[in-house]
Write an enzyme that holds these catalytic residues in place. Sequence first.
Site, PDB file in Angstrom:
ATOM      1  N   ASP A 185      20.639  -5.675 -34.094  1.00 49.06           N
ATOM      2  CA  ASP A 185      22.020  -6.104 -34.329  1.00 49.06           C
ATOM      3  C   ASP A 185      22.695  -6.343 -32.985  1.00 49.06           C
ATOM      4  O   ASP A 185      22.198  -5.938 -31.939  1.00 49.06           O
ATOM      5  CB  ASP A 185      22.767  -4.992 -35.095  1.00 49.06           C
ATOM      6  CG  ASP A 185      24.226  -5.338 -35.339  1.00 49.06           C
ATOM      7  OD1 ASP A 185      24.511  -6.475 -35.751  1.00 49.06           O
ATOM      8  OD2 ASP A 185      25.092  -4.476 -35.094  1.00 49.06           O
ATOM      9  N   TYR A 235      29.007 -10.603 -31.003  1.00 46.64           N
ATOM     10  CA  TYR A 235      28.350 -11.901 -31.082  1.00 46.64           C
ATOM     11  C   TYR A 235      29.190 -12.870 -31.924  1.00 46.64           C
ATOM     12  O   TYR A 235      29.077 -14.071 -31.788  1.00 46.64           O
ATOM     13  CB  TYR A 235      26.981 -11.769 -31.759  1.00 46.64           C
ATOM     14  CG  TYR A 235      25.848 -11.262 -30.891  1.00 46.64           C
ATOM     15  CD1 TYR A 235      26.065 -10.609 -29.684  1.00 46.64           C
ATOM     16  CD2 TYR A 235      24.527 -11.454 -31.303  1.00 46.64           C
ATOM     17  CE1 TYR A 235      24.999 -10.138 -28.918  1.00 46.64           C
ATOM     18  CE2 TYR A 235      23.461 -11.003 -30.543  1.00 46.64           C
ATOM     19  CZ  TYR A 235      23.698 -10.342 -29.353  1.00 46.64           C
ATOM     20  OH  TYR A 235      22.630  -9.886 -28.605  1.00 46.64           O
ATOM     21  N   GLY A 236      29.995 -12.301 -32.806  1.00 47.32           N
ATOM     22  CA  GLY A 236      30.705 -13.100 -33.819  1.00 47.32           C
ATOM     23  C   GLY A 236      31.676 -14.130 -33.280  1.00 47.32           C
ATOM     24  O   GLY A 236      32.136 -15.005 -34.009  1.00 47.32           O
ATOM     25  N   CYS A 277      22.098  -8.210 -38.281  1.00 42.10           N
ATOM     26  CA  CYS A 277      23.359  -8.844 -37.891  1.00 42.10           C
ATOM     27  C   CYS A 277      23.521 -10.181 -38.614  1.00 42.10           C
ATOM     28  O   CYS A 277      22.671 -11.076 -38.485  1.00 42.10           O
ATOM     29  CB  CYS A 277      23.337  -9.069 -36.383  1.00 42.10           C
ATOM     30  SG  CYS A 277      24.794  -9.890 -35.750  1.00 42.10           S
ATOM     31  N   ASN A 278      24.601 -10.314 -39.353  1.00 41.84           N
ATOM     32  CA  ASN A 278      24.849 -11.564 -40.087  1.00 41.84           C
ATOM     33  C   ASN A 278      24.965 -12.745 -39.132  1.00 41.84           C
ATOM     34  O   ASN A 278      24.488 -13.836 -39.407  1.00 41.84           O
ATOM     35  CB  ASN A 278      26.140 -11.456 -40.888  1.00 41.84           C
ATOM     36  CG  ASN A 278      25.989 -10.540 -42.074  1.00 41.84           C
ATOM     37  OD1 ASN A 278      25.840 -10.986 -43.193  1.00 41.84           O
ATOM     38  ND2 ASN A 278      26.000  -9.241 -41.839  1.00 41.84           N
ATOM     39  N   THR A 279      25.616 -12.516 -37.992  1.00 39.89           N
ATOM     40  CA  THR A 279      25.831 -13.605 -37.037  1.00 39.89           C
ATOM     41  C   THR A 279      24.497 -14.093 -36.467  1.00 39.89           C
ATOM     42  O   THR A 279      24.261 -15.298 -36.357  1.00 39.89           O
ATOM     43  CB  THR A 279      26.777 -13.130 -35.913  1.00 39.89           C
ATOM     44  OG1 THR A 279      27.957 -12.573 -36.516  1.00 39.89           O
ATOM     45  CG2 THR A 279      27.168 -14.263 -35.012  1.00 39.89           C
ATOM     46  N   GLU A 302      35.540  -0.153 -36.326  1.00 44.20           N
ATOM     47  CA  GLU A 302      35.083   0.614 -35.154  1.00 44.20           C
ATOM     48  C   GLU A 302      36.107   1.678 -34.762  1.00 44.20           C
ATOM     49  O   GLU A 302      35.769   2.724 -34.225  1.00 44.20           O
ATOM     50  CB  GLU A 302      34.779  -0.322 -33.987  1.00 44.20           C
ATOM     51  CG  GLU A 302      33.602  -1.211 -34.342  1.00 44.20           C
ATOM     52  CD  GLU A 302      32.841  -1.781 -33.169  1.00 44.20           C
ATOM     53  OE1 GLU A 302      33.262  -1.598 -32.028  1.00 44.20           O
ATOM     54  OE2 GLU A 302      31.805  -2.426 -33.428  1.00 44.20           O
ATOM     55  N   CYS A 356      29.059  -8.947 -43.121  1.00 45.88           N
ATOM     56  CA  CYS A 356      29.118  -8.455 -41.739  1.00 45.88           C
ATOM     57  C   CYS A 356      28.664  -7.001 -41.765  1.00 45.88           C
ATOM     58  O   CYS A 356      28.992  -6.260 -42.711  1.00 45.88           O
ATOM     59  CB  CYS A 356      30.553  -8.561 -41.216  1.00 45.88           C
ATOM     60  SG  CYS A 356      30.791  -7.814 -39.603  1.00 45.88           S
ATOM     61  N   THR A 357      27.927  -6.622 -40.733  1.00 42.18           N
ATOM     62  CA  THR A 357      27.377  -5.257 -40.669  1.00 42.18           C
ATOM     63  C   THR A 357      28.414  -4.164 -40.903  1.00 42.18           C
ATOM     64  O   THR A 357      28.096  -3.106 -41.433  1.00 42.18           O
ATOM     65  CB  THR A 357      26.779  -5.020 -39.266  1.00 42.18           C
ATOM     66  OG1 THR A 357      27.700  -5.526 -38.292  1.00 42.18           O
ATOM     67  CG2 THR A 357      25.445  -5.690 -39.121  1.00 42.18           C
ATOM     68  N   HIS A 358      29.646  -4.427 -40.468  1.00 44.19           N
ATOM     69  CA  HIS A 358      30.671  -3.379 -40.497  1.00 44.19           C
ATOM     70  C   HIS A 358      31.295  -3.157 -41.874  1.00 44.19           C
ATOM     71  O   HIS A 358      31.892  -2.125 -42.133  1.00 44.19           O
ATOM     72  CB  HIS A 358      31.800  -3.738 -39.529  1.00 44.19           C
ATOM     73  CG  HIS A 358      31.406  -3.667 -38.090  1.00 44.19           C
ATOM     74  ND1 HIS A 358      30.285  -4.308 -37.588  1.00 44.19           N
ATOM     75  CD2 HIS A 358      31.983  -3.031 -37.030  1.00 44.19           C
ATOM     76  CE1 HIS A 358      30.207  -4.060 -36.285  1.00 44.19           C
ATOM     77  NE2 HIS A 358      31.222  -3.294 -35.925  1.00 44.19           N
TER      78      HIS A 358
END
Length: 269
Positions: free
Chosen positions: A13, A45-46, A76-78, A156, A188-190
């Site tokens: 990620d 990265y987004g 990671c989606n991005t 975060e 998205c990971t978050h």
Amino acid sequence: MTISKQRPIGVFDSGVGGLTNVRALMERLPMENIIYFGDTARVPYGTKSRATIETFAMQIVDFLLENDVKALVIACNTIAAVAGQKIRQKAGNMPVLDVISAGAQAALNTTSNNKIGIIATNTTVNSNAYARAIHAQNPDTLVRTQATPLLVPLVEEGWLDHEVTRLTVREYLKPLLVDDIDTLVLGCTHFPLLKPLIGKEAQNVALVDSAITTAEATAQALAQAGLLNTENDSPDYRFYVSDIPLRFRTIGERFLGRSMEQIEMVSLG
Ligand code: DGL
């Protein structure tokens, strides 16, 4: 054969968020060894360009291949949105799973009215990767995407049930709800950490958690390739990062849902 089954799964990620995928993998595949790489020195990265993300992603893949992984999971989606194809070319016959393919499939399986919403980073939304993956299977599906960049720092910060986060989510979801979506992909990971809050703001909408669906897809791919590890009572988990920022462990453990014993720093590129 046994030796190759013991090889770890490589999960990666842009930073700490992919630990939501590691958590889902640990639950679904408790006998697998896992190596995680989070590019904490270069996150996010987004908001970066396709070319930059591709370069970074290939460096991470090289690192994981050097560590003899048996499969790759793009958490990671991005990265999945812009570099998924390149990574697959590089990996050859090795199983490569990614959050977008798994999330798109799960959304198609879930929707009843054929109207799917996606929330993700700017780069993921601009890539149109989710819509392409969904339309490849059903061109008639209505896909509404919404960039939700503010949610990443809020997660975060640990504001998972905070008024600011609630209002931000409410604002972002407005256009999707107007379009009557019945399924929302947490792209998205978050965002899996925001499930309870998003669930309240989007009542009667099914939430697709790509961490869970990717873990399921990984289990199936490993079984198909004859690579499932079925004899390992004490799995080895190794966490590599490109920087160890202040609060990394606290945030990481929140994502992972358990303590992180070994965190090592490596620099790539
Ligand atoms: N991991 C990224 C994703 O899933 C979110 C954080 C970033 O922007 O790097 O899209």
